[in-house]
Write an enzyme that holds these catalytic residues in place. Structure first.
Site, PDB file in Angstrom:
ATOM      1  N   ARG A  35       4.602  24.854  -3.907  1.00 33.22           N
ATOM      2  CA  ARG A  35       5.117  25.411  -2.652  1.00 33.22           C
ATOM      3  C   ARG A  35       5.336  26.923  -2.744  1.00 33.22           C
ATOM      4  NH1 ARG A  35       8.937  20.477  -0.532  1.00 33.22           N
ATOM      5  NH2 ARG A  35       7.401  19.717   0.956  1.00 33.22           N
ATOM      6  N   LYS A 201       6.777   1.305   3.283  1.00 35.48           N
ATOM      7  CA  LYS A 201       7.327   0.607   4.446  1.00 35.48           C
ATOM      8  C   LYS A 201       6.556   0.789   5.743  1.00 35.48           C
ATOM      9  CE  LYS A 201      12.113   1.061   3.037  1.00 35.48           C
ATOM     10  NZ  LYS A 201      13.177   1.998   3.411  1.00 35.48           N
ATOM     11  N   GLY A 351       4.308  13.086   0.969  1.00 33.01           N
ATOM     12  CA  GLY A 351       4.724  13.631  -0.313  1.00 33.01           C
ATOM     13  C   GLY A 351       4.186  12.857  -1.506  1.00 33.01           C
ATOM     14  N   GLY A 374       7.216  14.950   5.709  1.00 36.80           N
ATOM     15  CA  GLY A 374       7.712  14.526   7.022  1.00 36.80           C
ATOM     16  C   GLY A 374       7.141  15.346   8.166  1.00 36.80           C
TER      17      GLY A 374
HETATM   18  P1  ADP Z   1       4.231   9.144   1.269  1.00 34.55           P
HETATM   19  O1  ADP Z   1       5.382   9.861   0.618  1.00 34.55           O
HETATM   20  O2  ADP Z   1       2.910   9.644   0.772  1.00 34.55           O
HETATM   21  O3  ADP Z   1       4.324   9.135   2.769  1.00 34.55           O
HETATM   22  P2  ADP Z   1       5.504   6.585   0.961  1.00 34.55           P
HETATM   23  O4  ADP Z   1       6.789   7.260   0.656  1.00 34.55           O
HETATM   24  O5  ADP Z   1       5.385   5.896   2.270  1.00 34.55           O
HETATM   25  O6  ADP Z   1       4.277   7.609   0.790  1.00 34.55           O
HETATM   26  O7  ADP Z   1       5.188   5.470  -0.129  1.00 34.55           O
HETATM   27  C1  ADP Z   1       5.134   5.745  -1.491  1.00 34.55           C
HETATM   28  C2  ADP Z   1       5.751   4.642  -2.285  1.00 34.55           C
HETATM   29  O8  ADP Z   1       5.209   3.383  -1.951  1.00 34.55           O
HETATM   30  C3  ADP Z   1       5.501   4.815  -3.757  1.00 34.55           C
HETATM   31  O9  ADP Z   1       6.719   5.089  -4.391  1.00 34.55           O
HETATM   32  C4  ADP Z   1       4.931   3.464  -4.202  1.00 34.55           C
HETATM   33  O10 ADP Z   1       5.457   2.956  -5.410  1.00 34.55           O
HETATM   34  C5  ADP Z   1       5.322   2.547  -3.072  1.00 34.55           C
HETATM   35  N1  ADP Z   1       4.434   1.374  -2.983  1.00 34.55           N
HETATM   36  C6  ADP Z   1       3.110   1.365  -2.791  1.00 34.55           C
HETATM   37  N2  ADP Z   1       2.634   0.116  -2.831  1.00 34.55           N
HETATM   38  C7  ADP Z   1       3.677  -0.699  -3.064  1.00 34.55           C
HETATM   39  C8  ADP Z   1       3.823  -2.112  -3.220  1.00 34.55           C
HETATM   40  N3  ADP Z   1       2.776  -2.935  -3.134  1.00 34.55           N
HETATM   41  N4  ADP Z   1       5.076  -2.590  -3.432  1.00 34.55           N
HETATM   42  C9  ADP Z   1       6.127  -1.755  -3.505  1.00 34.55           C
HETATM   43  N5  ADP Z   1       6.057  -0.427  -3.383  1.00 34.55           N
HETATM   44  C10 ADP Z   1       4.836   0.115  -3.160  1.00 34.55           C
HETATM   45 MG    MG Z   2       7.396   9.258   0.225  1.00 35.80          MG
END
Ligand code: ADP
Ligand code: MG
Length: 394
Positions: A35, A201, A351, A374
């Site tokens: 960053r 989620k 992220g 975000g």
């Molecule tokens: P981003 O930050 O890129 O938007 P998220 O925060 O939505 O992504 O998701 C990232 C998290 O999702 C990671 O910490 C990863 O471990 C978790 N994750 C991915 N697949 C699974 C799964 N099958 N079960 C539980 N957690 C998962």
């Molecule tokens: Mg995340």
């Protein structure tokens, strides 16, 4: 169109630049300076034009007096001095006499960095709740305001929305670039346009799904969120992540877009979430009660590849599995490879996804990795970015 730093004559002007120096720091050591490096272009340009550069940024969340030591921007000033090859004057205050005097004595091309704007949160969350007087005070320190902090552009803070109301304003190169890139996904994306969503989620991504499902040709779903969808589609998902309250939403989406939403056909399962446990590659109708789905399977990756190879625009957000553990990182790594080899325009957001892509060595093989987690998702949800509101139009 918003004004940019290039629309102003900066010579001899006190230019306040809101940067995003929200970097991970452990024991005074910066763990990832991406960053900071991303902010260099705007700072260098301002110096080259003869500005007196005043930098502001937040760092972490400051809730108690003790947090101040952890979240001081001093290490950033040191790192920045090295990167700019110019001593950045650090003032460990966010306002007051020392700040005002130092600014009064600045010469052209000087750079100063004030302390973490969120130190002001200790008093009635003045920064985060956009205290009007605080924004006005910070504005009184400069002549021109430039917002280059994409990571907080979706928030209304005193150091972004607040200041900009009182000064001539524009965006920096980073914000300009981020918006230009993300608009490739919202304004006439080249088709076929495929979105790959994963992560933990469904509930985090509902608005994103609602907005993008109208625009995309295909939505490939992996990661933890796939299991709520699989459950909604009638599969037994064992002990995998499931958000029961989101099942109606998933059902509706599957009904509305039966040919657009592509779910995994096979899954890597285990009985515990740790390295070196026994794993199985199961078809989605074979998952047993005590198994947790932790990655997409090999066949799913092949299916996803077919859609990706056929696409001209790709947006990916959300890891395909629990990638922090090596045994469950193959789907995410495999997807990196497939995306890297595709001829589409490729944009990465989120992220954790950005971290996975970078750690796995694919940073240079995609067209754009958004620096704002975000913020980029908010933009793609079709929600207006609050801090841009008070930036002057061209
Ligand atoms: P981003 O930050 O890129 O938007 P998220 O925060 O939505 O992504 O998701 C990232 C998290 O999702 C990671 O910490 C990863 O471990 C978790 N994750 C991915 N697949 C699974 C799964 N099958 N079960 C539980 N957690 C998962
Ligand atoms: Mg995340």
């Amino acid at each position: 169109m918003k004004k940019t730093i290039k629309d102003y004559d900066l010579k001899g002007k006190k230019v306040i630049i809101r940067c995003d120096f929200n970097v991970p720091i452990e024991g005074g050591v910066i763990k990832d300076d991406n960053r900071i490096r991303q902010s260099l272009k705007t700072i260098r340009y301002a110096r080259k034009m003869g500005a007196k550069v005043i930098l502001l940024s937040h760092l972490g969340r400051v809730k108690t007096e003790e947090d101040k030591e952890k979240y001081t921007l001093r290490p950033v000033a040191e790192a920045l001095s090295k990167l700019l090859r110019k001593k950045v004057i650090f003032i460990n205050k966010t306002r007051g006499k020392e700040v005002e005097e130092t600014i009064k004595n600045m010469k052209e091309k000087d750079v100063i960095l004030l302390e973490n704007t969120r130190f002001e949160d200790l008093e009635k969350q003045k920064e985060s709740k956009n205290d009007k007087r605080l924004g006005k005070y910070w504005a009184s320190l400069g002549d021109i305001y430039i917002n280059d902090a994409f990571g907080t552009i979706h928030r209304s803070h005193a150091s972004n929305l607040g200041i900009a109301k009182h000064l001539k304003s524009g965006v920096g190169f980073l914000v300009e670039k981020e918006i230009k890139e993300l608009e490739k996904l919202t304004k006439n994306p080249k088709k076929p346009y495929t979105i790959i969503l994963g992560g933990s989620k469904v509930s985090d991504k509902i608005n994103l799904l609602k907005n993008l499902s109208k625009k995309a040709d295909y939505i490939l779903i992996g990661g933890g969120m796939a299991f709520t969808f699989l459950n909604a589609a009638g599969f037994n998902i064992g002990s995998s992540l499931c958000e029961k309250e989101e099942i109606p939403f998933c059902k509706q989406l599957l009904e509305d877009y039966p040919d657009k939403i592509i779910l995994p056909i096979d899954i890597i399962t285990a009985k515990e979430i740790k390295q070196n446990v026994k794993t199985k590659n199961r078809f989605v109708n074979e998952i047993e009660e005590d198994e947790i789905g932790l990655d997409i399977g090999k066949k799913t990756l092949e299916v996803f590849k077919q859609y990706i190879d056929d696409s001209k625009t790709i947006f990916w957000n959300g890891p395909m599995g629990y990638f922090e553990i090596k045994d469950f990182s193959k789907g995410t790594k495999g997807l990196c490879e497939v995306i890297a080899n595709s001829k589409a325009y490729k944009i990465i957001g989120g992220g954790d996804t950005a971290r996975a892509v970078t750690e796995m060595g694919y940073e240079k093989k995609v067209n754009h990795i958004s620096t704002g987690g975000g913020a980029s998702l908010t933009f793609l949800e079709g929600v207006k970015l609050k801090a841009l509101d008070s930036i002057n139009e061209k």
